[in-house]
Scaffold this motif. Structure first.
Motif, short mmCIF file in Angstrom:
data_model
loop_
_atom_site.label_atom_id
_atom_site.label_comp_id
_atom_site.label_asym_id
_atom_site.label_seq_id
_atom_site.Cartn_x
_atom_site.Cartn_y
_atom_site.Cartn_z
N ARG A 26 0.81 -1.16 0.06
CA ARG A 26 -0.10 -0.08 0.09
C ARG A 26 0.93 1.17 -0.03
O ARG A 26 1.77 1.40 0.48
CB ARG A 26 -0.96 -0.07 1.38
CG ARG A 26 -1.73 -1.30 1.65
CD ARG A 26 -2.82 -1.19 0.39
NE ARG A 26 -3.89 -2.25 0.79
CZ ARG A 26 -5.21 -1.89 0.66
NH1 ARG A 26 -5.81 -0.86 0.33
NH2 ARG A 26 -6.03 -3.02 0.78
N ALA A 27 0.47 2.38 -0.82
CA ALA A 27 1.05 3.62 -0.81
C ALA A 27 0.73 4.25 0.67
O ALA A 27 -0.16 3.88 1.31
CB ALA A 27 0.78 4.24 -1.74
N SER A 28 1.41 5.38 0.90
CA SER A 28 1.04 5.98 2.01
C SER A 28 -0.33 6.52 2.07
O SER A 28 -1.06 6.66 3.09
CB SER A 28 1.94 7.26 2.07
OG SER A 28 1.98 8.14 1.15
N SER A 29 -0.90 6.81 0.99
CA SER A 29 -2.37 6.98 0.80
C SER A 29 -3.11 5.92 0.88
O SER A 29 -4.61 5.94 1.02
CB SER A 29 -2.58 7.55 -0.72
OG SER A 29 -2.29 6.57 -1.63
N SER A 30 -2.70 4.80 0.99
CA SER A 30 -3.26 3.47 1.48
C SER A 30 -3.85 2.73 0.11
O SER A 30 -4.49 1.78 0.23
CB SER A 30 -4.50 3.53 2.45
OG SER A 30 -5.77 4.12 1.86
#
Length: 129
Positions: free
Chosen positions: A41-45
């Motif tokens: 997952r990216a930091s943005s989820s």
């Protein structure tokens, strides 16, 4: 689709395009326990799919497109996760599925021959004598 080295991974839309399955199916495969490991997952989820994820999804899609039940796909995935000690059982599952696919191909081949025969009949009826 191959990601560039150092890339953060493919978005769900890019993964869907690269694998030929819908974003809904990608989410389902994850929920159903069919991914070998959790999708990053990216930091943005937002999901980020690696090249290995994309290759696995393509294989899962082929299994599904050839009629393998989700439960069998899940079992196969579990076996892969369990490592090298499960190679013989994985092979057995795939050999069994290959036989199912071969029977399907035989049926499709017979159906195609029947369709070709009917087309030949119509071609003879349509062509001027």
């Amino acid at each position: 689709m191959t990601l560039l080295s150092g890339s953060a991974g493919a978005s769900i839309a890019e993964a869907a395009e690269a694998t030929g399955v819908s974003a809904h199916t990608l989410r389902y495969y994850e929920r159903a326990g069919l991914m070998l490991q959790p999708v990053d997952r990216a930091s943005s989820s937002h999901r980020r799919y690696s090249d290995a994820d994309l290759a696995w999804i393509r294989f899962l899609a082929r299994l599904r497109w050839t009629g393998m039940p989700i439960a069998t796909m899940r079992r196969y995935t579990e076996l892969v996760r369990d490592g090298e000690s499960t190679v013989a059982e994985r092979r057995r599952l795939l050999v069994e599925h290959r036989e199912v696919v071969r029977r399907q191909l035989d049926e499709v081949t017979l159906s195609l021959a029947a369709i070709d025969h009917k087309i030949d009949i119509y071609d003879k009826e349509i062509s001027p004598s």
